[in-house]
Design a protein around this motif. Sequence first.
Motif, PDB file in Angstrom:
ATOM      1  N   GLY A 124      -3.556   0.276   6.562  1.00  0.00           N
ATOM      2  CA  GLY A 124      -2.741   1.461   6.470  1.00  0.00           C
ATOM      3  C   GLY A 124      -3.590   2.887   6.923  1.00  0.00           C
ATOM      4  O   GLY A 124      -3.088   3.904   6.686  1.00  0.00           O
ATOM      5  N   GLU A 125      -4.917   2.536   7.368  1.00  0.00           N
ATOM      6  CA  GLU A 125      -5.703   3.949   7.261  1.00  0.00           C
ATOM      7  C   GLU A 125      -5.129   5.037   8.208  1.00  0.00           C
ATOM      8  O   GLU A 125      -5.269   6.322   7.975  1.00  0.00           O
ATOM      9  N   ASP A 183       0.747  -1.252  -0.003  1.00  0.00           N
ATOM     10  CA  ASP A 183       0.047  -0.076   0.099  1.00  0.00           C
ATOM     11  C   ASP A 183       0.721   1.088  -0.072  1.00  0.00           C
ATOM     12  O   ASP A 183       0.324   2.364  -0.510  1.00  0.00           O
ATOM     13  N   PHE A 184       2.154   1.115   0.612  1.00  0.00           N
ATOM     14  CA  PHE A 184       3.090   2.365   0.721  1.00  0.00           C
ATOM     15  C   PHE A 184       4.215   2.030   0.011  1.00  0.00           C
ATOM     16  O   PHE A 184       5.326   2.303   0.751  1.00  0.00           O
ATOM     17  N   ARG A 202      -7.531  -4.684   4.005  1.00  0.00           N
ATOM     18  CA  ARG A 202      -7.439  -3.198   3.260  1.00  0.00           C
ATOM     19  C   ARG A 202      -7.577  -1.789   4.033  1.00  0.00           C
ATOM     20  O   ARG A 202      -7.003  -0.968   3.271  1.00  0.00           O
ATOM     21  N   TRP A 203      -7.967  -1.889   5.320  1.00  0.00           N
ATOM     22  CA  TRP A 203      -8.034  -0.788   6.156  1.00  0.00           C
ATOM     23  C   TRP A 203      -6.760  -0.829   6.939  1.00  0.00           C
ATOM     24  O   TRP A 203      -6.734   0.188   7.794  1.00  0.00           O
ATOM     25  N   ALA A 234       2.553   9.661   1.982  1.00  0.00           N
ATOM     26  CA  ALA A 234       1.690   8.421   2.664  1.00  0.00           C
ATOM     27  C   ALA A 234       0.030   8.697   2.187  1.00  0.00           C
ATOM     28  O   ALA A 234      -0.738   7.815   1.817  1.00  0.00           O
ATOM     29  N   ARG A 235      -0.016   9.851   2.520  1.00  0.00           N
ATOM     30  CA  ARG A 235      -1.495  10.406   2.069  1.00  0.00           C
ATOM     31  C   ARG A 235      -1.881  10.085   0.451  1.00  0.00           C
ATOM     32  O   ARG A 235      -3.007   9.760   0.198  1.00  0.00           O
ATOM     33  N   THR A 238      -5.506   4.129  -2.911  1.00  0.00           N
ATOM     34  CA  THR A 238      -6.075   2.850  -2.451  1.00  0.00           C
ATOM     35  C   THR A 238      -7.593   3.128  -2.190  1.00  0.00           C
ATOM     36  O   THR A 238      -8.631   2.475  -2.609  1.00  0.00           O
ATOM     37  N   GLU A 242      -0.727   7.994  -1.367  1.00  0.00           N
ATOM     38  CA  GLU A 242      -0.484   6.708  -1.602  1.00  0.00           C
ATOM     39  C   GLU A 242      -1.716   6.028  -1.149  1.00  0.00           C
ATOM     40  O   GLU A 242      -2.461   5.346  -1.784  1.00  0.00           O
ATOM     41  N   TRP A 243      -2.216   6.677   0.028  1.00  0.00           N
ATOM     42  CA  TRP A 243      -3.567   5.968   0.430  1.00  0.00           C
ATOM     43  C   TRP A 243      -4.890   6.616  -0.375  1.00  0.00           C
ATOM     44  O   TRP A 243      -5.641   5.831  -0.523  1.00  0.00           O
TER      45      TRP A 243
END
Length: 262
Positions: free
Chosen positions: A94-95, A59-60, A91-92, A117-118, A124, A120-121
Motif C-alpha cells: 500500500g505504499e 491496511d486501509f 507489507r509494502w 490514506a496517508r 503502518t 492509515e499508512w
Amino acid sequence: MRLTDWQLAFEQHLLSETAVANSGFAATLLGGPTLDVDTGLAIYHNAYVSRLQEVLRHDFGAIWYWLGDDEFALLTQAYVRRYPSAHYSLRWLGERFPAFIVEHLVAEQSAPLAELARLEWAFTLAFDAPQGEPLTLNDMAQLPPEAWPGLQVALAPSVQQMLCHFNTVAIWRASKDESDFPDSHSLELAQVCLVWRHQNVCHYRSLEPSEACALAGMVATGWSFSELCAELAVTYKEGAPLQAVTWLKQWIQDGLLEFRAS
C-alpha cells in the motif's frame, strides 16, 4: 518451454487485466477430470487479486469503511493493476496507495480520501519502525542541572507527522468505532497529527499550533531547551519555562523523543 519461461508466463497471467489465459501458455498445462485449464487459471488469477485486495482492506480499513465494498474493490483493483506488488513482503503493497488516489480520482474527491490514506499508512509505518531509545522521565531525573540548557532531542524512529487539512482524524476514529460516519469537511486551520508506537501500541493525537511549533523547533530546527524557553517567552512571558517543561514532560511520557545524536 523452460521452467523460467513458464514461471514468467504464469506471472504475466496473474498480473494481466483479464482472467482469460494466453492460449499458448494454457496449452502447456493439463486439466483435471473436474477442472479444466482455463477455469483453473481464472481461479488463480482472481485469487491473486483478491489476496492483494484483502491486504489493502487491512491496511486501509477506514477507506474501505468510507467507500463501501464495491467502490473499494474497484479502486484497489485499479491500484494493483497500476502498481503491481514489487516487494517480496506484502507489507509494502500500500505504499503508493495515497498517491494513486490523487492520480486516479478528481481533486475534490481525492484530497480528503488521500489524506485519510496517508494517515492509515502512517500507522503502518509507526507499527513497523525500529524501537529506538525513547527518553523516560527517569532519564530526565538523572540529567544534571547544568545539562538542561543545552538539552537537544530528536523524534523517536516510530513517530510519523502529517498535516491534516480535513477532519481526517474524526473520520478515522469513526471507522474504528464503527459509528456514524461524519461528513468530510476542511478544517479552518490545518492541524499537525502525530502517529507513533510506544510500548508496542500505536497512538495518535493532534497538536495545537503552539505545541506543534515548539515540537518542530526542537526536533527539526534543533533548538536546545534554553532556546525553546526563549522562543516561548514571546508568548508566555515568565511562564515560558513552566510551559516548556510541561510539554517536554508530555512528549517524553508519550514516548516521542530520544536524545539527539551528537
